[in-house]
Design an enzyme around this catalytic site. Sequence first.
Site, PDB file in Angstrom:
ATOM      1  N   ILE A  17      87.477  77.442  75.518  1.00  0.00           N
ATOM      2  CA  ILE A  17      88.510  77.248  76.540  1.00  0.00           C
ATOM      3  C   ILE A  17      88.418  75.864  77.200  1.00  0.00           C
ATOM      4  O   ILE A  17      89.422  75.363  77.703  1.00  0.00           O
ATOM      5  CB  ILE A  17      88.465  78.402  77.579  1.00  0.00           C
ATOM      6  CG1 ILE A  17      89.813  78.529  78.294  1.00  0.00           C
ATOM      7  CG2 ILE A  17      87.336  78.221  78.573  1.00  0.00           C
ATOM      8  CD1 ILE A  17      89.972  79.821  79.073  1.00  0.00           C
ATOM      9  N   ASN A  30      81.572  83.856  89.486  1.00  0.00           N
ATOM     10  CA  ASN A  30      80.962  84.887  90.344  1.00  0.00           C
ATOM     11  C   ASN A  30      81.473  84.685  91.765  1.00  0.00           C
ATOM     12  O   ASN A  30      82.043  83.636  92.084  1.00  0.00           O
ATOM     13  CB  ASN A  30      79.436  84.851  90.263  1.00  0.00           C
ATOM     14  CG  ASN A  30      78.886  83.467  90.544  1.00  0.00           C
ATOM     15  OD1 ASN A  30      79.034  82.944  91.660  1.00  0.00           O
ATOM     16  ND2 ASN A  30      78.285  82.838  89.548  1.00  0.00           N
ATOM     17  N   VAL A  39      81.075  81.260  80.126  1.00  0.00           N
ATOM     18  CA  VAL A  39      82.213  80.345  80.212  1.00  0.00           C
ATOM     19  C   VAL A  39      82.153  79.522  81.507  1.00  0.00           C
ATOM     20  O   VAL A  39      82.566  78.357  81.535  1.00  0.00           O
ATOM     21  CB  VAL A  39      83.537  81.146  80.040  1.00  0.00           C
ATOM     22  CG1 VAL A  39      83.863  81.999  81.230  1.00  0.00           C
ATOM     23  CG2 VAL A  39      84.677  80.221  79.703  1.00  0.00           C
ATOM     24  N   ASP A  40      81.616  80.103  82.556  1.00  0.00           N
ATOM     25  CA  ASP A  40      81.446  79.403  83.840  1.00  0.00           C
ATOM     26  C   ASP A  40      80.584  78.153  83.639  1.00  0.00           C
ATOM     27  O   ASP A  40      80.966  77.033  84.043  1.00  0.00           O
ATOM     28  CB  ASP A  40      80.783  80.388  84.824  1.00  0.00           C
ATOM     29  CG  ASP A  40      80.877  79.954  86.272  1.00  0.00           C
ATOM     30  OD1 ASP A  40      81.493  78.906  86.542  1.00  0.00           O
ATOM     31  OD2 ASP A  40      80.323  80.668  87.137  1.00  0.00           O
ATOM     32  N   SER A 123      84.964  89.238  82.346  1.00  0.00           N
ATOM     33  CA  SER A 123      84.019  90.374  82.461  1.00  0.00           C
ATOM     34  C   SER A 123      83.444  90.872  81.133  1.00  0.00           C
ATOM     35  O   SER A 123      82.657  91.819  81.119  1.00  0.00           O
ATOM     36  CB  SER A 123      84.640  91.576  83.213  1.00  0.00           C
ATOM     37  OG  SER A 123      84.749  91.298  84.586  1.00  0.00           O
TER      38      SER A 123
HETATM   39  N1  AR6 Z   1      85.381  79.463  75.886  1.00  0.00           N
HETATM   40  C1  AR6 Z   1      85.937  80.698  75.825  1.00  0.00           C
HETATM   41  N2  AR6 Z   1      85.243  81.834  76.043  1.00  0.00           N
HETATM   42  C2  AR6 Z   1      83.920  81.716  76.303  1.00  0.00           C
HETATM   43  C3  AR6 Z   1      83.250  80.457  76.372  1.00  0.00           C
HETATM   44  C4  AR6 Z   1      84.043  79.310  76.151  1.00  0.00           C
HETATM   45  N3  AR6 Z   1      83.526  78.071  76.207  1.00  0.00           N
HETATM   46  N4  AR6 Z   1      81.932  80.682  76.644  1.00  0.00           N
HETATM   47  C5  AR6 Z   1      81.775  82.024  76.722  1.00  0.00           C
HETATM   48  N5  AR6 Z   1      82.958  82.647  76.506  1.00  0.00           N
HETATM   49  P1  AR6 Z   1      81.006  85.482  80.591  1.00  0.00           P
HETATM   50  P2  AR6 Z   1      81.707  87.473  82.667  1.00  0.00           P
HETATM   51  C6  AR6 Z   1      83.289  84.092  76.489  1.00  0.00           C
HETATM   52  O1  AR6 Z   1      79.631  86.025  80.512  1.00  0.00           O
HETATM   53  O2  AR6 Z   1      81.328  88.589  81.771  1.00  0.00           O
HETATM   54  C7  AR6 Z   1      78.531  83.817  84.605  1.00  0.00           C
HETATM   55  O3  AR6 Z   1      77.168  83.599  84.764  1.00  0.00           O
HETATM   56  C8  AR6 Z   1      82.155  85.069  76.259  1.00  0.00           C
HETATM   57  O4  AR6 Z   1      81.898  85.181  74.879  1.00  0.00           O
HETATM   58  O5  AR6 Z   1      81.194  84.015  80.620  1.00  0.00           O
HETATM   59  O6  AR6 Z   1      82.985  87.573  83.453  1.00  0.00           O
HETATM   60  C9  AR6 Z   1      79.297  83.754  85.917  1.00  0.00           C
HETATM   61  O7  AR6 Z   1      78.733  82.838  86.822  1.00  0.00           O
HETATM   62  C10 AR6 Z   1      82.800  86.349  76.810  1.00  0.00           C
HETATM   63  O8  AR6 Z   1      83.622  86.941  75.812  1.00  0.00           O
HETATM   64  O9  AR6 Z   1      81.795  86.048  81.922  1.00  0.00           O
HETATM   65  C11 AR6 Z   1      79.205  85.159  86.422  1.00  0.00           C
HETATM   66  O10 AR6 Z   1      78.006  85.370  87.138  1.00  0.00           O
HETATM   67  C12 AR6 Z   1      83.727  85.860  77.936  1.00  0.00           C
HETATM   68  O11 AR6 Z   1      83.800  84.433  77.759  1.00  0.00           O
HETATM   69  C13 AR6 Z   1      79.209  85.988  85.167  1.00  0.00           C
HETATM   70  O12 AR6 Z   1      78.727  85.133  84.139  1.00  0.00           O
HETATM   71  C14 AR6 Z   1      83.237  86.159  79.320  1.00  0.00           C
HETATM   72  O13 AR6 Z   1      81.812  86.109  79.377  1.00  0.00           O
HETATM   73  C15 AR6 Z   1      80.585  86.436  84.772  1.00  0.00           C
HETATM   74  O14 AR6 Z   1      80.496  87.290  83.664  1.00  0.00           O
END
Ligand code: AR6
Length: 176
Positions: A17, A30, A39-40, A123
């Site tokens: 993304i 968060n 992704v954050d 999530s």
């Molecule tokens: N582009 C697109 N999607 C991505 C990327 C990217 N570069 N990197 C990861 N994903 P998550 P959550 C996907 O864990 O579950 C953080 O620490 C990943 O494969 O990023 O909402 C925050 O600070 C997954 O399918 O977000 C919060 O504390 C999706 O993005 C917590 O994680 C979401 O995974 C939020 O957790």
Amino acid sequence: MKSTFNQTIIELVTGDITEEETDAIVNAANSRLAGGAGVDGAIHRAGGPAIMKECRQIGGCPTGEAVMTTGGNLKARYVIHTVGPIYRGGTQNEARLLSSAYQNSLKLACRKGLQSISFPAISCGVYGYPIHEAAHLALKTCIEFARENTGIQLIRHVLFDQRIYAVFAQEFKKII
Ligand code: AR6
């Protein structure tokens, strides 16, 4: 894969993304807007420190709501930071909160006059939401929004790997 609802294209792609050129990309943040993994972390790394500076000024974002910063060094002009629920078995209002995270991000984009927006699978990583249920809710919420609002021309779901893409595609086919 894509389909048009009213005046809005809803599209599923695989990819990173942080590479997107839509007006805004959405961050799965968060509630402290403190940065993190997934992704954050990727968005803050690619966008540079200006985004975190703005996040500190905003201070936080309750689960299900959304706030906006500029995009720093990203191609996207804005980052909409939303907070999805941590999945705790499905009895803690998770579905409503996940739906609100999508809806409030879209409302904010609309209010700011943006025409295109990219979402990650909110999530579905660290927060542990079952992906089929999350995909169904994400798509249903975006389709309902597109049917009721004009202004946003493109809603893109950017799925990080083939496995998540396949689940979103399966759920999309059931709805359209
Ligand atoms: N582009 C697109 N999607 C991505 C990327 C990217 N570069 N990197 C990861 N994903 P998550 P959550 C996907 O864990 O579950 C953080 O620490 C990943 O494969 O990023 O909402 C925050 O600070 C997954 O399918 O977000 C919060 O504390 C999706 O993005 C917590 O994680 C979401 O995974 C939020 O957790």
